[in-house]
Design a protein around this motif. Structure first.
Motif, PDB file in Angstrom:
ATOM      1  N   UNK A  79      36.311  -0.471  -7.030  1.00  0.00           N
ATOM      2  CA  UNK A  79      37.453   0.211  -7.834  1.00  0.00           C
ATOM      3  C   UNK A  79      38.556  -0.688  -8.233  1.00  0.00           C
ATOM      4  N   UNK A  80      39.115  -1.551  -7.204  1.00  0.00           N
ATOM      5  CA  UNK A  80      39.996  -2.189  -7.593  1.00  0.00           C
ATOM      6  C   UNK A  80      39.843  -3.368  -8.557  1.00  0.00           C
ATOM      7  N   UNK A  81      38.358  -3.896  -8.230  1.00  0.00           N
ATOM      8  CA  UNK A  81      38.060  -5.046  -9.188  1.00  0.00           C
ATOM      9  C   UNK A  81      37.600  -4.453 -10.428  1.00  0.00           C
ATOM     10  N   UNK A  82      37.355  -3.150 -10.891  1.00  0.00           N
ATOM     11  CA  UNK A  82      37.164  -2.725 -11.953  1.00  0.00           C
ATOM     12  C   UNK A  82      38.343  -2.460 -12.781  1.00  0.00           C
ATOM     13  N   UNK A  83      39.436  -1.995 -11.970  1.00  0.00           N
ATOM     14  CA  UNK A  83      41.016  -1.692 -12.656  1.00  0.00           C
ATOM     15  C   UNK A  83      41.306  -3.191 -13.059  1.00  0.00           C
ATOM     16  N   UNK A  84      41.190  -4.030 -12.185  1.00  0.00           N
ATOM     17  CA  UNK A  84      41.489  -5.529 -12.805  1.00  0.00           C
ATOM     18  C   UNK A  84      40.940  -5.878 -14.130  1.00  0.00           C
ATOM     19  N   UNK A  85      39.786  -5.391 -14.073  1.00  0.00           N
ATOM     20  CA  UNK A  85      38.543  -5.870 -15.105  1.00  0.00           C
ATOM     21  C   UNK A  85      39.067  -5.163 -16.674  1.00  0.00           C
ATOM     22  N   UNK A  86      39.645  -4.121 -16.221  1.00  0.00           N
ATOM     23  CA  UNK A  86      40.389  -3.317 -17.541  1.00  0.00           C
ATOM     24  C   UNK A  86      41.513  -3.263 -17.769  1.00  0.00           C
ATOM     25  N   UNK A  87      42.325  -4.305 -17.076  1.00  0.00           N
ATOM     26  CA  UNK A  87      43.847  -4.484 -17.652  1.00  0.00           C
ATOM     27  C   UNK A  87      43.874  -5.149 -18.856  1.00  0.00           C
ATOM     28  N   UNK A  88      44.912  -4.571 -19.669  1.00  0.00           N
ATOM     29  CA  UNK A  88      45.111  -5.201 -20.955  1.00  0.00           C
ATOM     30  C   UNK A  88      44.116  -5.012 -21.918  1.00  0.00           C
ATOM     31  N   UNK A  89      43.030  -4.270 -21.757  1.00  0.00           N
ATOM     32  CA  UNK A  89      41.861  -4.000 -22.789  1.00  0.00           C
ATOM     33  C   UNK A  89      42.151  -2.681 -23.331  1.00  0.00           C
ATOM     34  N   UNK A  90      41.860  -2.545 -24.750  1.00  0.00           N
ATOM     35  CA  UNK A  90      41.803  -1.334 -25.462  1.00  0.00           C
ATOM     36  C   UNK A  90      40.611  -0.351 -24.711  1.00  0.00           C
ATOM     37  N   UNK A  91      40.895   0.894 -24.461  1.00  0.00           N
ATOM     38  CA  UNK A  91      40.005   1.684 -23.983  1.00  0.00           C
ATOM     39  C   UNK A  91      38.991   2.149 -24.733  1.00  0.00           C
ATOM     40  N   UNK A  92      38.228   1.415 -25.202  1.00  0.00           N
ATOM     41  CA  UNK A  92      37.049   1.843 -26.260  1.00  0.00           C
ATOM     42  C   UNK A  92      35.747   1.686 -25.450  1.00  0.00           C
ATOM     43  N   UNK A  93      34.684   2.623 -25.796  1.00  0.00           N
ATOM     44  CA  UNK A  93      33.294   2.646 -24.897  1.00  0.00           C
ATOM     45  C   UNK A  93      32.970   1.331 -24.900  1.00  0.00           C
ATOM     46  N   UNK A  94      32.900   0.369 -26.162  1.00  0.00           N
ATOM     47  CA  UNK A  94      32.238  -0.830 -26.100  1.00  0.00           C
ATOM     48  C   UNK A  94      32.926  -1.835 -25.271  1.00  0.00           C
ATOM     49  N   UNK A  95      34.266  -1.921 -24.936  1.00  0.00           N
ATOM     50  CA  UNK A  95      34.938  -2.525 -23.910  1.00  0.00           C
ATOM     51  C   UNK A  95      34.581  -2.279 -22.742  1.00  0.00           C
ATOM     52  N   UNK A  96      34.770  -0.909 -22.421  1.00  0.00           N
ATOM     53  CA  UNK A  96      34.686  -0.259 -21.174  1.00  0.00           C
ATOM     54  C   UNK A  96      33.328  -0.889 -20.409  1.00  0.00           C
ATOM     55  N   UNK A  97      32.272  -0.501 -21.243  1.00  0.00           N
ATOM     56  CA  UNK A  97      30.643  -0.804 -20.954  1.00  0.00           C
ATOM     57  C   UNK A  97      30.770  -2.282 -20.600  1.00  0.00           C
TER      58      UNK A  97
END
Length: 150
Positions: A79-97
């Motif tokens: 969970x922590x690693x995934x949170x780090x992965x998603x920091x500063x990234x637009x929350x769009x399905x293509x980027x999250x996946x």
């Protein structure tokens, strides 16, 4: 002790076969539902990530004494690693996946010094490989977004 077991297993996900992947997907779903279509607020997303990571180090060190070294039930590291992965990234399905796939790749294959992070003692050893996998994922995602690769 109950808090540490619930927290490190991410509400029991760690007891399920494939818990690491399920916990990472759970994090992605929560992140997406919280901020879909936007970039997460900087202070809030950083606070969530830092608190999750530091509590994860502390709690993982405690449950390791009961469950043994780097127990599979501990999935708060994913969970922590995934949170780090998603920091500063637009929350769009293509980027999250894409972030999810990259993070799981780095977490499972453990290239580029990720495996060496497991040598840290106690909770740090449990968390650091996923933290570094998250950092690598985030750097790649920032490049993908920054260069508008898709």
């Amino acid at each position: 002790m109950l808090f540490h077991k619930i927290f490190t297993s991410t509400f029991g996900i760690g007891y399920i076969k494939g818990g690491g992947t399920i916990a990472a997907v759970f994090c992605c779903i929560c992140w997406y539902l919280a901020w879909m279509g936007t970039t997460p607020p900087l202070v809030l997303s950083l606070t969530i990530t830092i608190v999750t990571t530091l509590l994860g180090v502390w709690s993982s060190g405690i449950v390791e004494k009961i469950w043994g070294k780097d127990p599979s039930r501990v999935v708060i590291d994913e969970v922590a690693g995934m949170c780090i992965s998603l920091l500063f990234i637009p929350v769009e399905p293509k980027y999250v996946i894409t972030a999810l796939v990259l993070f799981r790749f780095f977490d499972i294959v453990k290239p580029l010094f990720i495996r060496k992070m497991e040598r840290f003692p106690s909770g740090w050893g449990i968390m650091m490989d996923d933290i570094l996998a998250g950092v690598y994922t985030n750097l790649l995602m920032l490049a993908v977004v920054g260069f508008n690769l898709y």
